[in-house]
Design a protein around this motif. Structure first.
Motif, PDB file in Angstrom:
ATOM      1  N   VAL A 350      12.547 -66.295 115.677  1.00 52.93           N
ATOM      2  CA  VAL A 350      11.636 -66.635 114.473  1.00 52.93           C
ATOM      3  C   VAL A 350      11.634 -65.640 113.429  1.00 52.93           C
ATOM      4  CG1 VAL A 350       9.249 -67.230 114.062  1.00 52.93           C
ATOM      5  CG2 VAL A 350      10.223 -67.940 116.196  1.00 52.93           C
ATOM      6  N   TYR A 351      11.866 -65.901 112.169  1.00 55.85           N
ATOM      7  CA  TYR A 351      11.623 -65.220 111.215  1.00 55.85           C
ATOM      8  C   TYR A 351      10.655 -65.286 110.372  1.00 55.85           C
ATOM      9  CZ  TYR A 351      16.461 -63.933 112.808  1.00 55.85           C
ATOM     10  OH  TYR A 351      17.765 -63.488 113.384  1.00 55.85           O
ATOM     11  N   ALA A 352       9.985 -64.358 109.517  1.00 55.48           N
ATOM     12  CA  ALA A 352       8.998 -64.549 108.670  1.00 55.48           C
ATOM     13  C   ALA A 352       9.635 -64.849 107.279  1.00 55.48           C
ATOM     14  CB  ALA A 352       8.173 -63.384 108.397  1.00 55.48           C
ATOM     15  N   GLN A 353       9.107 -65.901 106.597  1.00 52.65           N
ATOM     16  CA  GLN A 353       9.659 -66.225 105.195  1.00 52.65           C
ATOM     17  C   GLN A 353       9.066 -65.181 104.152  1.00 52.65           C
ATOM     18  OE1 GLN A 353       9.884 -70.245 103.752  1.00 52.65           O
ATOM     19  NE2 GLN A 353       9.036 -71.117 105.626  1.00 52.65           N
ATOM     20  N   PRO A 354       9.742 -64.964 103.147  1.00 52.09           N
ATOM     21  CA  PRO A 354      11.353 -65.486 103.012  1.00 52.09           C
ATOM     22  C   PRO A 354      12.150 -64.740 103.948  1.00 52.09           C
ATOM     23  CG  PRO A 354      10.638 -63.949 101.403  1.00 52.09           C
ATOM     24  CD  PRO A 354       9.531 -64.281 101.879  1.00 52.09           C
ATOM     25  N   MET A 355      13.324 -65.254 104.524  1.00 53.50           N
ATOM     26  CA  MET A 355      14.178 -64.789 105.402  1.00 53.50           C
ATOM     27  C   MET A 355      15.344 -64.027 104.621  1.00 53.50           C
ATOM     28  SD  MET A 355      16.089 -66.176 108.702  1.00 53.50           S
ATOM     29  CE  MET A 355      17.356 -67.202 107.871  1.00 53.50           C
ATOM     30  N   LEU A 356      15.109 -62.579 104.522  1.00 57.13           N
ATOM     31  CA  LEU A 356      16.172 -61.932 103.826  1.00 57.13           C
ATOM     32  C   LEU A 356      17.475 -61.743 104.598  1.00 57.13           C
ATOM     33  CD1 LEU A 356      13.978 -59.342 101.932  1.00 57.13           C
ATOM     34  CD2 LEU A 356      14.727 -61.403 101.112  1.00 57.13           C
ATOM     35  N   PRO A 357      18.757 -61.335 103.906  1.00 60.86           N
ATOM     36  CA  PRO A 357      19.766 -61.358 104.786  1.00 60.86           C
ATOM     37  C   PRO A 357      19.857 -60.038 105.792  1.00 60.86           C
ATOM     38  CG  PRO A 357      20.388 -61.199 102.247  1.00 60.86           C
ATOM     39  CD  PRO A 357      18.746 -61.210 102.654  1.00 60.86           C
ATOM     40  N   ASP A 358      18.954 -58.971 105.712  1.00 63.71           N
ATOM     41  CA  ASP A 358      18.793 -57.994 106.715  1.00 63.71           C
ATOM     42  C   ASP A 358      17.464 -58.205 107.551  1.00 63.71           C
ATOM     43  OD1 ASP A 358      17.151 -57.608 104.665  1.00 63.71           O
ATOM     44  OD2 ASP A 358      17.238 -55.419 104.355  1.00 63.71           O
ATOM     45  N   ALA A 359      16.907 -59.357 107.395  1.00 60.26           N
ATOM     46  CA  ALA A 359      15.785 -59.743 108.241  1.00 60.26           C
ATOM     47  C   ALA A 359      15.845 -59.533 109.668  1.00 60.26           C
ATOM     48  CB  ALA A 359      15.051 -61.010 107.856  1.00 60.26           C
ATOM     49  N   ARG A 360      14.812 -59.022 110.381  1.00 58.14           N
ATOM     50  CA  ARG A 360      14.951 -59.096 111.767  1.00 58.14           C
ATOM     51  C   ARG A 360      13.825 -60.180 112.367  1.00 58.14           C
ATOM     52  NH1 ARG A 360      14.894 -52.497 113.135  1.00 58.14           N
ATOM     53  NH2 ARG A 360      16.989 -52.081 112.292  1.00 58.14           N
ATOM     54  N   PRO A 361      14.104 -60.648 113.460  1.00 47.89           N
ATOM     55  CA  PRO A 361      13.237 -61.539 114.054  1.00 47.89           C
ATOM     56  C   PRO A 361      11.879 -61.239 114.474  1.00 47.89           C
ATOM     57  CG  PRO A 361      15.022 -61.187 115.665  1.00 47.89           C
ATOM     58  CD  PRO A 361      15.328 -60.359 114.258  1.00 47.89           C
ATOM     59  N   VAL A 362      10.960 -61.690 114.342  1.00 44.60           N
ATOM     60  CA  VAL A 362       9.545 -61.546 114.641  1.00 44.60           C
ATOM     61  C   VAL A 362       9.129 -61.905 115.954  1.00 44.60           C
ATOM     62  CG1 VAL A 362       8.771 -61.025 112.247  1.00 44.60           C
ATOM     63  CG2 VAL A 362       8.419 -63.294 113.420  1.00 44.60           C
ATOM     64  N   ALA A 363       9.888 -62.864 116.614  1.00 43.66           N
ATOM     65  CA  ALA A 363       9.469 -63.298 118.000  1.00 43.66           C
ATOM     66  C   ALA A 363      10.813 -64.077 118.422  1.00 43.66           C
ATOM     67  CB  ALA A 363       8.406 -64.497 117.808  1.00 43.66           C
ATOM     68  N   SER A 364      11.197 -64.420 119.579  1.00 45.11           N
ATOM     69  CA  SER A 364      12.077 -65.129 120.003  1.00 45.11           C
ATOM     70  C   SER A 364      11.712 -65.938 121.187  1.00 45.11           C
ATOM     71  CB  SER A 364      13.256 -64.253 120.476  1.00 45.11           C
ATOM     72  OG  SER A 364      12.930 -63.254 121.407  1.00 45.11           O
ATOM     73  N   GLY A 365      12.556 -66.890 121.952  1.00 49.05           N
ATOM     74  CA  GLY A 365      11.945 -67.725 122.955  1.00 49.05           C
ATOM     75  C   GLY A 365      13.094 -68.710 123.267  1.00 49.05           C
ATOM     76  N   ALA A 366      12.586 -69.598 124.229  1.00 46.79           N
ATOM     77  CA  ALA A 366      13.596 -70.725 124.439  1.00 46.79           C
ATOM     78  C   ALA A 366      12.638 -72.168 124.558  1.00 46.79           C
ATOM     79  CB  ALA A 366      14.166 -70.537 125.981  1.00 46.79           C
ATOM     80  N   LEU A 367      13.103 -73.207 124.437  1.00 49.65           N
ATOM     81  CA  LEU A 367      12.640 -74.355 124.567  1.00 49.65           C
ATOM     82  C   LEU A 367      12.344 -74.560 125.984  1.00 49.65           C
ATOM     83  CD1 LEU A 367      14.527 -76.661 122.115  1.00 49.65           C
ATOM     84  CD2 LEU A 367      12.279 -75.495 121.774  1.00 49.65           C
ATOM     85  N   THR A 368      11.128 -75.414 126.203  1.00 51.94           N
ATOM     86  CA  THR A 368      10.832 -76.008 127.734  1.00 51.94           C
ATOM     87  C   THR A 368      10.668 -77.275 127.583  1.00 51.94           C
ATOM     88  OG1 THR A 368       8.296 -75.722 127.086  1.00 51.94           O
ATOM     89  CG2 THR A 368       9.675 -73.827 128.031  1.00 51.94           C
ATOM     90  N   GLY A 369      10.589 -77.918 129.049  1.00 49.19           N
ATOM     91  CA  GLY A 369      10.433 -79.332 129.032  1.00 49.19           C
ATOM     92  C   GLY A 369      11.816 -80.050 129.484  1.00 49.19           C
TER      93      GLY A 369
END
Length: 522
Positions: A350-369
């Motif tokens: 997950v990236y905050a908008q606007p996502m710049l070329p050097d942006a770092r993710p603010v969160a990560s995860g995996a789908l469930t279900g």
């Protein structure tokens, strides 16, 4: 001391050559009045001339930049003036639509004209400049700033940045205005909402509109601190308002909690204006028929929505996005929106908008279900229609209801005009509330456009001042260069005459001395 014949000829030739060279150099100065041609003529002066020429070139570049900025601002101003004219016509339709004599047919006719105005406004907000760049896309000139969503709403695709050019030693000027600043930051006057809490089933006796924010300062300072509120009718002419802590704050409302049930009433409370209509039925007690009726009054809750990127390889869509943990949402979810980027069919970043070329993710995860189509991101539950593919991206928009772009305002107003209300009192009351919202938000949107036009005017004035400053610097630069590079005509002429005389004298001396010989004395 002995002087040989060869020494005499060599010395005489050298003197003659130097005198002749000096005479030629001085003659050239006399013809073009230039003293410093190379660094050898004046090392210090030549270095200073180089600096001054660099400054002159920079000033020429500034002049070119000023012209470019003026052209860009002129194009933007002309477009914004056209937008102002469209909004003025829309507002005329909105004010006219409040006419009690209008029928459904009249309103539908206005809706048809409004459709054309909406398209015209949509085109203007996606205008391009003479270079084919979108005017209101921020720094993303090749990206269309506004797109129409499937549900009829509009989304801004540009960024919040602007492009700038340097027009002076210490001054850079923005050449454009982003659509985010001009169109997305218009305050939404429809930021509050009411819900009937008793009776459970709405019987149509009491209608209380969601309200319009009439004073942002009072709304932010007073209203937000005490919500949610409960409005309870004690009889057919009085109501009581209590805040979240059950404090009685009725005295802050219009009339101290009293109203006339025989006509539509306006209730003003902590910066929010609400429309109250009481519709008693045959046989109702004229004093206590609505006693006990109650409403909940609060700011509209944030809404989260998402859309897929056109470049996605899968056909997955975001079916729903629901805020399930308000605390986690407030603390961690990007307020300006987010980009969900899938690194595989189940893992995402997950990236905050606007996502710049050097942006770092603010969160990560995996789908469930089963299948894996669900995700919880910072208190928001997302449900995908199917598992996305690696590389898919989804844009998530957060609607805080604090602002609303003018295209959405006109779209909502057009839909309200298309509502049949002639034979339905409840629908007419909803229509009236929608009309109030449209007028308020049109005014807010027009104010933001006017601010942008004013900003362009201020920048134009600053450009005029800077252009005059640059011109003064160019004149001073030219004068200083002239004082260093140019020769003094009087001094050059005197020196030229002297060098001509010296050259003639050296020629005469050489001829006389060369005729002398010891053999002449024998």
């Amino acid at each position: 001391m002995r002087i040989s014949t060869s020494q005499f000829y060599q010395t005489s030739a050298s003197n003659y050559t130097n005198n002749f060279s000096n005479l030629v150099k001085t003659g050239q100065q006399a013809s073009d009045n230039i003293r410093v041609r190379t660094a050898a003529d004046d090392p210090v002066g030549a270095a200073r001339l180089l600096q001054l020429q660099q400054q002159s070139n920079l000033l020429d570049q500034f002049d070119g930049n000023i012209t470019s900025v003026r052209n860009s601002l002129g194009t933007a101003e002309a477009t914004l003036n056209s937008i102002t004219n469209v909004l003025a016509r829309v507002k005329e339709l909105a004010v006219g639509a409040g006419n009690g004599g209008y029928t459904d047919a009249d309103r539908k006719a206005n809706a048809q004209e409004l459709t054309q105005l909406e398209e015209q406004l949509y085109s203007l907000m996606n205008s391009r400049d003479e270079n084919g760049k979108y005017i209101f896309a921020g720094s993303r000139g090749d990206t269309q700033p506004y797109v129409r969503n499937a549900d009829g709403t509009y989304s801004y695709q540009g960024d919040q940045s602007t492009l700038s050019l340097q027009v002076g030693d210490m001054l850079s000027m923005a050449t454009n205005d982003s659509g985010y600043n001009v169109f997305e930051q218009a305050l939404n006057t429809s930021r509050s909402q009411t819900n009937l809490t008793f009776p459970v089933v709405d019987d149509g006796r009491v209608s209380l509109s969601d309200g319009q924010v009439s004073g942002s300062t009072q709304y932010n300072d007073r209203f937000r601190g005490g919500e949610p509120y409960t409005i309870t009718f004690t009889n057919n002419r009085e109501f009581k308002i209590t805040d979240a802590a059950n404090n009685d704050v009725t005295l802050e409302a219009t009339g101290g909690g009293t109203f006339d049930p025989s006509k539509s009433a306006s209730i003003s409370f902590r910066g929010v204006e609400m429309r109250l209509d009481v519709n008693l039925k045959e046989g109702d007690d004229p004093d206590t028929a609505i006693a006990g009726y109650s409403f909940n009054l609060a700011s509209k809750a944030d809404e989260v929505s998402g859309s897929r990127s056109p470049g996605n390889t899968s056909s997955a869509q975001i079916n729903s996005a629901t805020i399930t943990d308000k605390s986690a949402y407030s603390d961690a979810f990007p307020g300006g929106g987010a980009i969900i980027k899938f690194t595989s069919a189940t893992n995402f970043e997950v990236y905050a908008q606007p996502m710049l070329p050097d942006a770092r993710p603010v969160a990560s995860g995996a789908l469930t279900g089963t299948p894996a189509t669900k995700a919880n991101i910072a208190g928001v539950d997302f449900d995908f229609s199917e598992p996305p593919a690696g590389g898919d991206q989804f844009s998530v928009k957060v609607d805080t209801h604090q602002t609303q772009n003018i295209l959405d305002t006109i779209s909502e107003f057009r839909k309200a005009l298309e509502m049949p209300v002639d034979t339905d009192l409840a629908s007419r009351q909803k229509y009236q509330a929608a009309l109030d919202s449209a007028i308020g938000n049109l005014e807010s949107g027009a104010n933001k456009v006017a601010e942008a036009i004013s900003s362009i005017g201020a920048r134009g004035a600053a450009l005029d001042v800077q252009a005059e400053t640059n011109e003064s610097l160019k004149m001073a630069n030219t004068k200083t260069q002239s004082s260093i590079r140019d020769a003094d005509p009087a001094e050059v002429l005197i020196r030229l005459n002297l060098q001509q005389t010296m050259l003639q004298a050296s020629q005469l001396a050489f001829s006389k001395i060369s005729s002398l010989s010891l053999f002449n004395q024998l």
